[in-house]
Design an enzyme around this catalytic site. Structure first.
Site, mmCIF file in Angstrom:
data_model
loop_
_atom_site.group_PDB
_atom_site.id
_atom_site.type_symbol
_atom_site.label_atom_id
_atom_site.label_comp_id
_atom_site.label_asym_id
_atom_site.label_seq_id
_atom_site.Cartn_x
_atom_site.Cartn_y
_atom_site.Cartn_z
ATOM 1 N N CYS A 1 0.809 -1.148 -0.012
ATOM 2 C CA CYS A 1 0.057 0.030 -0.214
ATOM 3 C C CYS A 1 0.984 1.142 0.031
ATOM 4 C CB CYS A 1 -0.805 0.015 1.162
ATOM 5 S SG CYS A 1 -1.848 1.483 1.562
ATOM 6 N N CYS B 1 -11.141 0.085 0.083
ATOM 7 C CA CYS B 1 -10.436 0.007 1.505
ATOM 8 C C CYS B 1 -10.861 1.355 2.439
ATOM 9 C CB CYS B 1 -9.057 -0.102 1.358
ATOM 10 S SG CYS B 1 -8.033 -0.246 3.171
ATOM 11 N N ARG C 1 -9.394 -4.933 9.052
ATOM 12 C CA ARG C 1 -7.835 -4.683 9.561
ATOM 13 C C ARG C 1 -7.690 -4.208 10.639
ATOM 14 N NH1 ARG C 1 -5.733 -1.975 5.194
ATOM 15 N NH2 ARG C 1 -5.851 -3.909 3.994
HETATM 16 C C1 DTB Z 1 -4.933 3.200 7.288
HETATM 17 O O1 DTB Z 1 -6.404 3.191 7.551
HETATM 18 N N1 DTB Z 1 -4.334 3.293 8.207
HETATM 19 C C2 DTB Z 1 -2.825 3.492 7.387
HETATM 20 C C3 DTB Z 1 -3.290 3.196 5.952
HETATM 21 N N2 DTB Z 1 -4.717 3.442 6.251
HETATM 22 C C4 DTB Z 1 -2.687 4.450 4.908
HETATM 23 C C5 DTB Z 1 -2.154 4.569 7.838
HETATM 24 C C6 DTB Z 1 -1.883 4.789 9.581
HETATM 25 C C7 DTB Z 1 -1.098 5.903 9.592
HETATM 26 C C8 DTB Z 1 -0.612 5.921 11.242
HETATM 27 C C9 DTB Z 1 0.255 7.220 11.224
HETATM 28 C C10 DTB Z 1 1.579 7.235 10.748
HETATM 29 O O2 DTB Z 1 2.291 6.199 10.392
HETATM 30 O O3 DTB Z 1 1.879 8.186 9.952
#
Ligand code: DTB
Ligand code: SAM
Ligand code: SF4
Length: 329
Positions: free
Chosen positions: A105, A196, A268
């Site tokens: 991703c 998603c 998830r």
């Molecule tokens: C999601 O729901 N969580 C991920 C992804 N989609 C892109 C991102 C989490 C980010 C947490 C803070 C960071 O690492 O910057």
């Protein structure tokens, strides 16, 4: 036990908000039993899908999302980085595949992508897909034409979260509306890309907000293929750095309710695992979570290291899900 007549595992798009609240009000054991029934009807309960994240463009985002370390409005000490080179992204995807991920991703700190940036991202998607990985991107708001361009490049999933309930949304983000989010989800869906979409818990919302957020997701024209449930990562410098912690069993309840409402989705267990015990994560898997982010980093913050996750999978008898056949080059 439950006063809810629907057989667990039924795929419905007509859930009422009262029904969703009713699920939250169930005794914990009844809720988890129902979630297990729904889970086992559609999935092998001992398999978990593993996705690896990469931030392909970091920081200096013009939006004001109160949880986000990448907003230019908050001083979080994050170094901004321009859009990565395609070869570097492919190298990271290769490493993720070797480590056992099946989905890669790519996340960018944009309000929405510029067309010249999208040309580079489509090349990344093509090249990552050639490795036999499923591809996912999260680039901000998309127009229908941009969604079609990503579909043409072979993008399998697009992540775009509603983040919280419509009622709480204005406390968290002011630079784009809840409806903007739904419009992007519609563009993605209409382009034929898997959606998603999930949210973040622990941002000062009430249980009614968590119910409303899951109700919105479960009453979309199609259920998202993946539903990331994030626990807020409290990053110093963001407005939410001192948010009150969410009661852990309330987080587990949300996973269970998401599983019951959207029984065919991959739910998830997303950000926040670093702060969770192995026992808490095991409860989340029991509640129907069947996907994780895997690898030492999320986008800019930490994630459990690979050794810890492999050890946890071993202790629980969980195996990583195989990549779907259509993802092969
Ligand atoms: C999601 O729901 N969580 C991920 C992804 N989609 C892109 C991102 C989490 C980010 C947490 C803070 C960071 O690492 O910057
Ligand atoms: N800029 C794009 C957007 O917002 O649509 C894509 C990247 S953005 C970082 C992707 C998602 O990560 C957000 O929608 C949010 O749900 C999640 N996220 C960001 N910061 C987080 C944090 N501190 N804790 C938990 N989740 C977070
Ligand atoms: Fe920007 Fe996305 Fe962070 Fe919001 S969540 S500030 S849009 S990178």
């Amino acid at each position: 036990m439950s006063s809810i007549p629907t057989p667990p595992g039924s795929v419905r798009h007509d859930w009422s908000l009262d029904e969703v609240r009713g699920l939250f009000a169930l005794p914990f054991a009844d809720l988890l039993f129902m979630a297990q029934q729904a889970h086992r009807m559609h999935f092998d309960p001992n398999r978990v899908q593993v996705s690896t994240l990469l931030s392909i463009k970091t920081g200096a985002c013009p939006e004001d999302c109160a949880y986000c370390p990448q907003s230019i409005r908050y001083d979080t000490g994050l170094e901004r980085e321009e859009l990565m080179a395609v070869e570097d992204v492919v190298g990271r995807a290769h490493k993720a595949r070797e480590a056992g991920a099946t989905r890669f991703c790519m996340g960018a700190a944009w309000r929405s992508p510029k067309d010249r940036d999208l040309r580079v991202v489509t090349e990344m998607v093509r090249r990552v897909r050639e490795l036999g990985l499923e591809t996912c991107a999260t680039l901000g708001m998309l127009t229908p034409a941009q969604a079609a361009t990503l579909k043409e490049a072979g993008l399998d999933y697009y992540n775009h979260n509603i983040d919280t309930s419509e009622g709480h949304y204005g406390e968290i983000i002011t630079t784009r509306s809840f409806q903007d989010r739904l419009d992007t989800l519609e563009a993605v869906r209409n382009a034929g890309i898997n959606v998603c979409c999930g949210g973040i818990l622990g941002m000062g919302e009430q249980e009614a907000d968590r119910a409303a957020m899951l109700h919105t997701l479960a009453t979309l024209p199609e259920h998202p293929g993946s539903v990331p449930i994030n626990q807020l990562v409290k990053v110093p410098g963001t407005p939410l750095e001192d948010s009150a912690p969410l009661e852990p069993l309330e987080f587990v309840r949300c996973i269970a309710v998401a599983r019951i409402l959207m029984p065919r989705a991959h739910v998830r267990l997303s950000a926040g695992r670093t702060e969770m015990s192995d026992e808490m994560q095991a409860l989340c898997f029991l509640a129907g979570a069947n996907s994780i982010f895997y690898g030492e980093k999320l986008l800019t913050t930490g994630n459990p290291d690979v050794e810890r996750d492999l050890a946890l999978f071993g202790r629980l008898g969980i195996a990583a899900e195989d990549p779907p056949v259509h993802a092969s080059a």
